[in-house]
Design a protein around this motif. Structure first.
Motif, PDB file in Angstrom:
ATOM      1  N   ALA A  87     -17.018  26.141  28.817  1.00  0.00           N
ATOM      2  CA  ALA A  87     -16.399  26.473  27.540  1.00  0.00           C
ATOM      3  C   ALA A  87     -17.328  25.952  26.452  1.00  0.00           C
ATOM      4  O   ALA A  87     -17.674  24.778  26.435  1.00  0.00           O
ATOM      5  CB  ALA A  87     -15.029  25.819  27.424  1.00  0.00           C
ATOM      6  N   GLY A  88     -17.768  26.843  25.589  1.00  0.00           N
ATOM      7  CA  GLY A  88     -18.708  26.452  24.544  1.00  0.00           C
ATOM      8  C   GLY A  88     -18.411  27.177  23.249  1.00  0.00           C
ATOM      9  O   GLY A  88     -17.259  27.371  22.891  1.00  0.00           O
ATOM     10  N   SER A  89     -19.467  27.587  22.568  1.00  0.00           N
ATOM     11  CA  SER A  89     -19.322  28.333  21.328  1.00  0.00           C
ATOM     12  C   SER A  89     -20.453  29.345  21.240  1.00  0.00           C
ATOM     13  O   SER A  89     -21.463  29.232  21.932  1.00  0.00           O
ATOM     14  CB  SER A  89     -19.356  27.389  20.124  1.00  0.00           C
ATOM     15  OG  SER A  89     -20.633  26.811  19.975  1.00  0.00           O
ATOM     16  N   ARG A  96     -18.424  27.520  15.520  1.00  0.00           N
ATOM     17  CA  ARG A  96     -18.291  28.894  15.974  1.00  0.00           C
ATOM     18  C   ARG A  96     -17.136  28.993  16.957  1.00  0.00           C
ATOM     19  O   ARG A  96     -16.777  28.020  17.611  1.00  0.00           O
ATOM     20  CB  ARG A  96     -19.595  29.368  16.627  1.00  0.00           C
ATOM     21  CG  ARG A  96     -20.795  29.361  15.681  1.00  0.00           C
ATOM     22  CD  ARG A  96     -20.587  30.219  14.444  1.00  0.00           C
ATOM     23  NE  ARG A  96     -20.614  31.612  14.727  1.00  0.00           N
ATOM     24  CZ  ARG A  96     -21.561  32.446  14.351  1.00  0.00           C
ATOM     25  NH1 ARG A  96     -22.563  32.017  13.635  1.00  0.00           N
ATOM     26  NH2 ARG A  96     -21.499  33.708  14.683  1.00  0.00           N
ATOM     27  N   PRO A  97     -16.541  30.160  17.110  1.00  0.00           N
ATOM     28  CA  PRO A  97     -15.358  30.302  17.960  1.00  0.00           C
ATOM     29  C   PRO A  97     -15.584  29.899  19.419  1.00  0.00           C
ATOM     30  O   PRO A  97     -16.704  29.903  19.909  1.00  0.00           O
ATOM     31  CB  PRO A  97     -15.035  31.794  17.865  1.00  0.00           C
ATOM     32  CG  PRO A  97     -15.719  32.271  16.640  1.00  0.00           C
ATOM     33  CD  PRO A  97     -16.917  31.398  16.453  1.00  0.00           C
ATOM     34  N   TYR A  98     -14.479  29.620  20.077  1.00  0.00           N
ATOM     35  CA  TYR A  98     -14.453  29.311  21.503  1.00  0.00           C
ATOM     36  C   TYR A  98     -15.115  30.462  22.255  1.00  0.00           C
ATOM     37  O   TYR A  98     -14.852  31.624  21.980  1.00  0.00           O
ATOM     38  CB  TYR A  98     -12.984  29.180  21.917  1.00  0.00           C
ATOM     39  CG  TYR A  98     -12.751  28.673  23.303  1.00  0.00           C
ATOM     40  CD1 TYR A  98     -12.546  27.325  23.539  1.00  0.00           C
ATOM     41  CD2 TYR A  98     -12.721  29.540  24.392  1.00  0.00           C
ATOM     42  CE1 TYR A  98     -12.298  26.842  24.815  1.00  0.00           C
ATOM     43  CE2 TYR A  98     -12.477  29.072  25.664  1.00  0.00           C
ATOM     44  CZ  TYR A  98     -12.268  27.725  25.880  1.00  0.00           C
ATOM     45  OH  TYR A  98     -12.039  27.266  27.137  1.00  0.00           O
ATOM     46  N   HIS A  99     -15.976  30.118  23.203  1.00  0.00           N
ATOM     47  CA  HIS A  99     -16.746  31.139  23.904  1.00  0.00           C
ATOM     48  C   HIS A  99     -17.087  30.613  25.292  1.00  0.00           C
ATOM     49  O   HIS A  99     -17.359  29.426  25.453  1.00  0.00           O
ATOM     50  CB  HIS A  99     -18.016  31.412  23.094  1.00  0.00           C
ATOM     51  CG  HIS A  99     -18.764  32.633  23.464  1.00  0.00           C
ATOM     52  ND1 HIS A  99     -18.196  33.884  23.517  1.00  0.00           N
ATOM     53  CD2 HIS A  99     -20.064  32.815  23.796  1.00  0.00           C
ATOM     54  CE1 HIS A  99     -19.115  34.777  23.855  1.00  0.00           C
ATOM     55  NE2 HIS A  99     -20.253  34.140  24.033  1.00  0.00           N
ATOM     56  N   VAL A 100     -17.073  31.457  26.300  1.00  0.00           N
ATOM     57  CA  VAL A 100     -17.394  31.038  27.661  1.00  0.00           C
ATOM     58  C   VAL A 100     -18.771  31.564  28.026  1.00  0.00           C
ATOM     59  O   VAL A 100     -19.073  32.745  27.830  1.00  0.00           O
ATOM     60  CB  VAL A 100     -16.323  31.521  28.665  1.00  0.00           C
ATOM     61  CG1 VAL A 100     -16.700  31.157  30.081  1.00  0.00           C
ATOM     62  CG2 VAL A 100     -14.967  30.922  28.301  1.00  0.00           C
TER      63      VAL A 100
END
Length: 151
Positions: A87-89, A96-100
């Motif tokens: 789980a990153g951005s 920046r939004p939550y991003h996988v």
């Protein structure tokens, strides 16, 4: 993307993997949302490590939930040729939004990140980020150091 690093499911299309992924109204039990569209503002569409690990085990018996792991362990996994779903951005930028994304490489002080969301025409489908920046975002309150390793 993470499965392909280990040569797993190479003949299985991404659409098939997404279609068969568990779905739910809660990310605690499956993917919530639409993986083909951006989520509305302030809504996180994701799947948490436990159901993702359970699903990954259909392809890789050695997949494991390593959430909360240390930088040293992440480095060790990648050095052994394992991909880590994290789980990153977006491009590992603050705010920046939550991003996988998938952690797929390491060199002194940097991780190589592969982004499955990237469109074919976009540059930098993979990019380097400092381990310091990675860990700051990975361990943030909104991301909870969530990680699944494909071994």
């Amino acid at each position: 993307m993470a499965l392909s690093v280990k040569g797993i499911a190479l003949k299985t299309s991404l659409k098939t993997i997404i279609k068969n992924m568990p779905k739910s109204s809660s990310p605690k039990t499956g993917f919530n949302g639409n993986p083909y569209k951006e989520s509305p503002n302030n809504v996180v569409w994701t799947i948490y490590p436990k159901p993702l690990t359970d699903y990954a085990k259909k392809y890789d018996d050695n997949a494991a939930n390593i959430s909360g792991t240390s930088k040293k362990t992440l480095i060790n996994e990648v050095k052994h040729g394992n991909a880590v779903i994290t789980a990153g951005s977006w491009h590992y930028q603050n705010g920046r939004p939550y991003h996988v994304l998938a952690l797929v490489g390491y060199k002194k002080g940097q991780f190589l990140i592969a982004d499955p969301y990237m469109k074919k025409s976009w540059p930098n489908k993979s990019f380097w980020v400092t381990t310091q920046q990675f860990m700051r975002i990975f361990t943030s309150k909104s991301r909870h150091a969530r990680a699944v390793v494909i071994r």
